[in-house]
Design an enzyme around this catalytic site. Structure first.
Site, PDB file in Angstrom:
ATOM      1  N   CYS A   2       0.844  -1.202   0.000  1.00  0.00           N
ATOM      2  CA  CYS A   2       0.000   0.000   0.000  1.00  0.00           C
ATOM      3  C   CYS A   2       0.878   1.250   0.000  1.00  0.00           C
ATOM      4  CB  CYS A   2      -0.866   0.030   1.252  1.00  0.00           C
ATOM      5  SG  CYS A   2      -1.728  -1.501   1.563  1.00  0.00           S
ATOM      6  N   LYS A 593       7.020  -7.180 -19.272  1.00  0.00           N
ATOM      7  CA  LYS A 593       6.816  -7.680 -17.908  1.00  0.00           C
ATOM      8  C   LYS A 593       5.624  -8.621 -17.845  1.00  0.00           C
ATOM      9  CE  LYS A 593       7.893  -7.649 -13.524  1.00  0.00           C
ATOM     10  NZ  LYS A 593       9.107  -8.393 -13.151  1.00  0.00           N
TER      11      LYS A 593
HETATM   12  O1  M6R Z   1       4.093 -13.045 -14.642  1.00  0.00           O
HETATM   13  P1  M6R Z   1       4.656 -14.421 -14.759  1.00  0.00           P
HETATM   14  O2  M6R Z   1       5.342 -14.886 -13.514  1.00  0.00           O
HETATM   15  O3  M6R Z   1       3.626 -15.433 -15.196  1.00  0.00           O
HETATM   16  O4  M6R Z   1       5.743 -14.328 -15.917  1.00  0.00           O
HETATM   17  C1  M6R Z   1       6.369 -15.476 -16.412  1.00  0.00           C
HETATM   18  C2  M6R Z   1       7.604 -15.119 -17.206  1.00  0.00           C
HETATM   19  O5  M6R Z   1       7.262 -14.353 -18.321  1.00  0.00           O
HETATM   20  C3  M6R Z   1       8.612 -14.351 -16.354  1.00  0.00           C
HETATM   21  O6  M6R Z   1       8.943 -15.058 -15.200  1.00  0.00           O
HETATM   22  C4  M6R Z   1       9.901 -14.086 -17.148  1.00  0.00           C
HETATM   23  O7  M6R Z   1      10.542 -15.296 -17.399  1.00  0.00           O
HETATM   24  C5  M6R Z   1      10.793 -13.139 -16.331  1.00  0.00           C
HETATM   25  N1  M6R Z   1      10.840 -11.859 -16.957  1.00  0.00           N
HETATM   26  C6  M6R Z   1      12.176 -13.646 -16.123  1.00  0.00           C
HETATM   27  O8  M6R Z   1      12.922 -12.762 -15.362  1.00  0.00           O
END
Ligand code: M6R
Length: 598
Positions: A2, A593
């Site tokens: 928050c 992301k």
């Molecule tokens: O949001 P999510 O955890 O489902 O995302 C999965 C992957 O896209 C994510 O972990 C990606 O491999 C990272 N950017 C690695 O650092």
């Protein structure tokens, strides 16, 4: 996580709502699901408006920017205690509506305190712990003849956990704030003062700020800020400081990149997660489903998949539960055809929006498989798509490479394994401190190793057993932000093919758990006898040290905690190698992301 901001002014301000909305926008990077503003005018009338949603949309719907008054509070809520809803959105009123306040952080004895307050005659409208804070202050205020400072001092003893609170009474043109483990800073303007959970929301108004320490109460009036120690009741004299850094550097907490900031936030995020899990009623439900189901799948992509791999080790080795880690596409094509109502799948996703994961959830549901979620973004699609979910409590992760969310995913699985095995999870309370010391002792050596690795375009990271997921995760992080190819593999497999890459000076990194040192020394020597360069990530061990060229030593810990600690130098090496190669680790090319496409 928050965020709170409050301001008290000498005059009635027509622009108070606009100031609160702008401060809210600046707090938004922390992540949130609901927004609320309370203002109080010169006649002591409280105007409270709040709802679930983004700052801009709630502001437009409730006309937050048109609110007026002498003082006001804005709060952005990231749901932990109580679902995101209008009644749990902050700020909150007390029983008779003459006090209003909002907090940031977690009150871990929330359930017990709410029960007590209800028995004492309080009317609570929701289940949020911020509301508990307001009623706890009201309770003492009504008994001490109306002294806010005294009431806050007593409420401080009632409220366990880490939090910061902003509160005001309609009869006084003052804001009160308290800091206990969560961020709080005050700002001093010409005819106003303000306080916030973080600096960026204060800086557009003033660059003169007062640092606040845990166990201190602030009394903010238009003329200035008094600091009072909770335990002694004594006033503290502290000089304000002038902030000269740019807004960008302040938003990054003084770190050059969000990634480094987020690496350093891991100890705090881990502590918050452990607090949360200890108090959450959802954990029991989650465990109940895991106990009743067979088989159990752990499903995620990228870094979240690596947390599933480690989770499978924990659930298997600690709790004796056979769990199957899978990528979503593997789950759909290799498992879904045979699962039914006896099976459960834990879907792990930082964003809660990853399309591959949501596809697998859909298939699992169509087969009546139990669906559980582990996610960081409350309110994301996965929160609604799963039967029940556990939050990662990391706050917003801005940098594309996942760091603190991986750490909390892995820690969450370790916690669940302890609970399934009837082990006391209090043993994990040492983890945040160990993460902190690991960052401190591995930062400089990781920087040196990064310089070595940055010179190569293809690399190997090896792990054995429980460190295999860390080798894979370290390799992914390196690929993602240095654009170097790095393959993470089970170390015993190296001799079955990849060993041919080794030549003079070729660096190979070995993640070595304490129980696997002897085995790993064999694998190390397969590389060094061919003039390769071995880098060990391990607890201090003289024999291992004498076999390798570089050593990233992590502090001694319980063997189950070792993989968490070994993750930190892997993150730091990637970060420093990315910077050494001239890239921006926060925003690697081609990546996003949140991946909402197939
Ligand atoms: O949001 P999510 O955890 O489902 O995302 C999965 C992957 O896209 C994510 O972990 C990606 O491999 C990272 N950017 C690695 O650092």
């Amino acid at each position: 996580m928050c965020g709170i901001f409050g301001l008290v002014s000498a005059r009635e301000r027509q622009d108070l709502g606009a100031i609160l909305v702008e401060a809210g926008q600046r707090l938004a990077y922390r992540g949130y699901d609901s927004v609320g503003c309370a203002t109080v005018n010169g006649a002591g009338v409280i105007d409270l408006r709040k709802d679930v949603g983004r700052v801009a949309e709630v502001s437009e719907r409730l006309r937050l920017d048109q609110m007026r008054g002498q003082r006001g509070i804005v709060q952005l809520r990231w749901a932990t205690f109580g679902a995101p809803s209008h009644r749990n959105a902050q700020p909150h009123l007390d029983c008779d509506g003459d006090m209003v306040g909002a907090h940031n952080g977690n009150v871990v004895n929330n359930v017990q305190l709410q029960d007590r307050l209800v028995r004492q005659g309080h009317t609570l409208r929701g289940t949020n712990d911020g509301e508990t804070c307001v009623h706890a202050v009201e309770h003492h205020f009504d008994r001490n003849g109306g002294d806010m400072v005294d009431a806050i001092r007593q409420a401080y003893d009632d409220l366990a956990g880490d939090y910061a609170l902003l509160i005001t009474h309609c009869d006084e043109n003052r804001l009160y704030a308290i800091k206990k483990g969560s961020g709080l800073v005050a700002g001093l303007g010409p005819d106003f003062t303000c306080a916030s959970s973080d600096l960026p929301s204060i800086l557009p108004l003033t660059r003169t700020v007062l640092r606040v320490h845990d166990g201190e109460i602030l009394v903010l009036s238009p003329e200035g800020v008094r600091i009072i120690q909770v335990d002694t009741g004594q006033e503290v004299d502290r000089e304000p400081v002038e902030i000269t850094e740019s807004m960008e550097s302040v938003t990054k907490g003084g770190y050059p990149h969000f990634m480094l900031k987020e690496i350093h936030e891991q100890p705090t995020a881990a502590a918050e997660l452990l607090h949360l899990l200890d108090q959450s009623v959802h954990v029991d439900r989650f465990l109940e489903i895991l106990r009743a189901s067979e088989p159990v799948f752990l499903v995620g992509c990228g870094t979240s998949y690596h947390a599933c791999l480690l989770g499978a080790y924990y659930l298997n080795q600690i709790a004796g539960r056979l769990t199957v880690p899978m990528l979503p596409g593997q789950f759909i094509t290799r498992a879904a055809g045979s699962v039914g109502a006896r099976a459960a799948a834990v879907f792990v996703s930082q964003s809660g929006e990853t399309k591959d994961v949501l596809n697998a959830v859909k298939v699992a549901r169509s087969r009546a498989c139990r669906t559980l979620g582990v996610l960081n973004v409350i309110g994301s699609t996965l929160t609604h798509a799963s039967e029940t979910y556990l939050p990662l409590a990391c706050g917003y992760e801005i940098s594309v490479p996942a760091t603190k969310t991986f750490m909390n995913q892995a820690l969450l699985f370790l916690y669940l394994a302890y609970r399934l095995a009837d082990r006391d999870p209090a043993a994990l309370d040492a983890v945040p401190g160990l993460l902190e010391s690991t960052i401190a002792v591995t930062d400089a050596p990781a920087r040196r190793v990064a310089e070595t690795l940055a010179a190569w375009d293809e690399l190997y990271y090896l792990g054995y057993g429980i460190t295999e997921p860390i080798a894979l995760e370290g390799a992914l992080k390196l690929k993602e932000i240095t654009y170097t190819h790095c393959e993470g593999i089970f170390s015993a497999e190296f001799k079955h093919g990849p060993l041919s890459a080794v030549r003079a000076g070729y660096p190979v990194t070995f993640f070595t758990a304490p129980d696997d040192v002897d085995m790993m020394i064999n694998h190390v020597n397969e590389v060094t006898c061919r003039e390769g360069r071995a880098i060990a990530v391990a607890q201090d061990n003289d024999v291992l040290r004498s076999n390798v060229q570089d050593y990233l030593a992590v502090p001694p810990s319980d063997p189950w905690v070792f993989p968490l600690l070994a993750t930190i130098p892997a993150q730091l090496v990637s970060y420093y190698a990315s910077v050494a190669r001239g890239f921006d680790p926060d925003f690697p090319r081609n990546l996003s992301k949140t991946l909402t496409v197939d």
